[in-house]
Structures are given as C-alpha cells and as structure tokens.
Design an enzyme around this catalytic site. Sequence first.
Site, PDB file in Angstrom:
ATOM      1  CB  SER A  11       7.664  -3.866  -3.364  1.00  0.00           C
ATOM      2  OG  SER A  11       6.514  -4.646  -3.062  1.00  0.00           O
ATOM      3  CG  HIS A  36       7.170  -0.798  -0.330  1.00  0.00           C
ATOM      4  ND1 HIS A  36       6.825   0.477   0.058  1.00  0.00           N
ATOM      5  CD2 HIS A  36       6.047  -1.327  -0.882  1.00  0.00           C
ATOM      6  CE1 HIS A  36       5.555   0.710  -0.252  1.00  0.00           C
ATOM      7  NE2 HIS A  36       5.053  -0.379  -0.818  1.00  0.00           N
ATOM      8  CG  ASP A  38       3.327  -3.600  -0.840  1.00  0.00           C
ATOM      9  OD1 ASP A  38       2.959  -2.413  -0.732  1.00  0.00           O
ATOM     10  OD2 ASP A  38       4.182  -3.976  -1.656  1.00  0.00           O
ATOM     11  CG  MET A  40      -2.073  -5.856  -0.007  1.00  0.00           C
ATOM     12  SD  MET A  40      -2.081  -6.406  -1.708  1.00  0.00           S
ATOM     13  CE  MET A  40      -0.635  -5.533  -2.333  1.00  0.00           C
ATOM     14  CG  HIS A  70       1.711   0.683   0.895  1.00  0.00           C
ATOM     15  ND1 HIS A  70       1.752   0.401  -0.456  1.00  0.00           N
ATOM     16  CD2 HIS A  70       0.556   1.385   1.083  1.00  0.00           C
ATOM     17  CE1 HIS A  70       0.688   0.900  -1.051  1.00  0.00           C
ATOM     18  NE2 HIS A  70      -0.062   1.485  -0.143  1.00  0.00           N
ATOM     19  CG  MET A  72      -2.494  -0.965   0.298  1.00  0.00           C
ATOM     20  SD  MET A  72      -1.665  -1.857  -1.043  1.00  0.00           S
ATOM     21  CE  MET A  72      -0.218  -2.446  -0.159  1.00  0.00           C
ATOM     22  CG  MET A 141      -1.058   4.070  -4.388  1.00  0.00           C
ATOM     23  SD  MET A 141       0.259   2.963  -3.872  1.00  0.00           S
ATOM     24  CE  MET A 141       0.038   1.571  -4.993  1.00  0.00           C
ATOM     25  CG  ASP A 179       3.967   1.175  -4.262  1.00  0.00           C
ATOM     26  OD1 ASP A 179       4.461   0.324  -5.017  1.00  0.00           O
ATOM     27  OD2 ASP A 179       3.341   0.888  -3.217  1.00  0.00           O
TER      28      ASP A 179
HETATM   29  C1  DX5 Z   1       0.760  -2.555  -5.016  1.00  0.00           C
HETATM   30  C2  DX5 Z   1       1.872  -2.440  -4.024  1.00  0.00           C
HETATM   31  C3  DX5 Z   1       3.216  -2.287  -4.592  1.00  0.00           C
HETATM   32  C4  DX5 Z   1       3.698  -3.410  -5.477  1.00  0.00           C
HETATM   33  C5  DX5 Z   1       4.489  -2.763  -6.574  1.00  0.00           C
HETATM   34  O1  DX5 Z   1      -0.453  -2.404  -4.370  1.00  0.00           O
HETATM   35  O2  DX5 Z   1       1.637  -1.332  -3.171  1.00  0.00           O
HETATM   36  O3  DX5 Z   1       4.187  -1.975  -3.593  1.00  0.00           O
HETATM   37  O4  DX5 Z   1       4.505  -4.365  -4.853  1.00  0.00           O
HETATM   38  O5  DX5 Z   1       4.842  -3.746  -7.458  1.00  0.00           O
HETATM   39  P1  DX5 Z   1       5.551  -3.441  -8.853  1.00  0.00           P
HETATM   40  O6  DX5 Z   1       6.837  -2.756  -8.561  1.00  0.00           O
HETATM   41  O7  DX5 Z   1       5.694  -4.808  -9.411  1.00  0.00           O
HETATM   42  O8  DX5 Z   1       4.598  -2.577  -9.647  1.00  0.00           O
HETATM   43 ZN    ZN Z   2       3.228  -0.687  -1.810  1.00  0.00          ZN
END
Ligand code: DX5
Ligand code: ZN
Length: 232
Positions: A11, A36, A38, A40, A70, A72, A141, A179
């Site tokens: 990630s 990965h 992310d 947001m 991913h 969000m 999650m 994740d």
């Molecule tokens: C959180 C993300 C994750 C995040 C995980 O909303 O979807 O992908 O980067 O981070 P770690 O591995 O630090 O928990």
């Molecule tokens: Zn993620």
Amino acid sequence: MTRQTDAISASILSANFARLGEEVDHVLASGADFVHFDVMDNHYVPNLTIGPMVCEALRKHGVTAPIDVHLMVKPVDRIVPDFAQAGATYITFHPEASEHVDRTLQLIKNEGCKAGLVFNPATPLSILEYVIDKVDMILLMSVNPGFGGQSFIPTALTKLRQVRQIIDASGREIRLEVDGGVKASNIREIKEAGADTFVAGSAIFGAANANDPQRYNTIVQQFRAQLAEARF
Ligand code: DX5
Ligand code: ZN
C-alpha cells in the site's frame, strides 16, 4: 479448488509521495507483487489521497506490476473508466458507496479490469450471494477505511474463514485480500484463516532505512517466511 498463489500488495499510502516512482520501483524490486493504490475522497472516508492521474503516471514511469486500485469514493461509477484508462488492473469498491452494485461490477469488467468488492469490518457478506459470478477479488477490511497505521481488528479472522468457504463453494478463481494492520507478526494466521492477498502499508514503508536501496527487502522476506510456515 486450489487457492491463488500468495500475493503481497504494497500500500503506497505509507510511501514517500514526494518520491513515489522510486518508492514503487524499490518495493517491487524487494519482492512485492502488487501495488495497492488507496483512493480516498474526503466524503466516503475522511481523508483525501490520489486519483487516476497518479496511477497513469506510475504506468508511464514504467511500472508493469498489477495495480490494485481500492476505491474509497462515493459515487463510484464516474471514476471507473478513468482508472481503467490509467492502467488499473484490479478495481475494488465498497458496496455502500454504489447505488447499483451489480452495475458497477459490470462496468469495471466492461472496462477490461478485474472487479472486486470491499467489506468494512461491520458490513455483512450477504450481498455476495447474487453477484459472486462477477467478482474477481474480495477485499476484507481489517481496519475501518481511511488511514494507514491502524491495528488489525481480530474479528476479521472469523470473517475471513467465512469468505474462504464462500469462495471455495463458488468454484471460481477469486482472490481473497486483507487490508489493514497486516504485519510480520500476524500475516501467518491471516493466511491460515483463508487470505491469499496481503495488503501492507506502514509495515513495509515504515520499516525502512531511507538510504538503503534494498530497503524493503527485509520486511518482504519476513512476510514470505511467515507465509511459508502457514498450515491450513
Ligand atoms: C486504509 C487503507 C489501507 C492502508 C493500510 O483505509 O485501505 O490500504 O494503507 O495501511 P496499514 O498496512 O498501515 O494498516
Ligand atoms: Zn486499501
């Protein structure tokens, strides 16, 4: 039904964004399998990150590994073609964020990507029943979405076992990804509970000495060693 081969999905949320291309090169050279990514939107989750332009920039930089997007974001559909154009391999989304889950899955597949659903810690799995034929990945999650560096929620292990049964009963090739809070200390039990795809952000990017060009090797090797120990 055999499981998919293990994949470590790094990630980049915890990477140094000022040197993102180099960070991605190094983490892949250190043995990570997927990137990965992310996304947001400060609406579906209370944080704001990166979009399709950054995904495209990584492809133009030369990244050929699968990019595991991913989402969000809410709504979902408007942004799907942009990510497909930008070079996404997988696109996963949260069913709460789409008015028409089946339509969104179909849209992702029509755009040439692999499609997946993401389940928050409190989201029931029932929606899978009628759409599993369109799903290439299920992402569980193990933290609430929005931030890196949170602690793994242990009930995710129970849910993982349930999803593993659902996937095996479907007879389909579906990746089961986890994740949030994945570390060298828990990755083995996560695999034993049914996962084959492991997202890690802070555990990878937080572990490194910034001056070492092989800086992510040690943690990725620790993950692999733990995964090799798993029995199920
Ligand atoms: C959180 C993300 C994750 C995040 C995980 O909303 O979807 O992908 O980067 O981070 P770690 O591995 O630090 O928990
Ligand atoms: Zn993620």
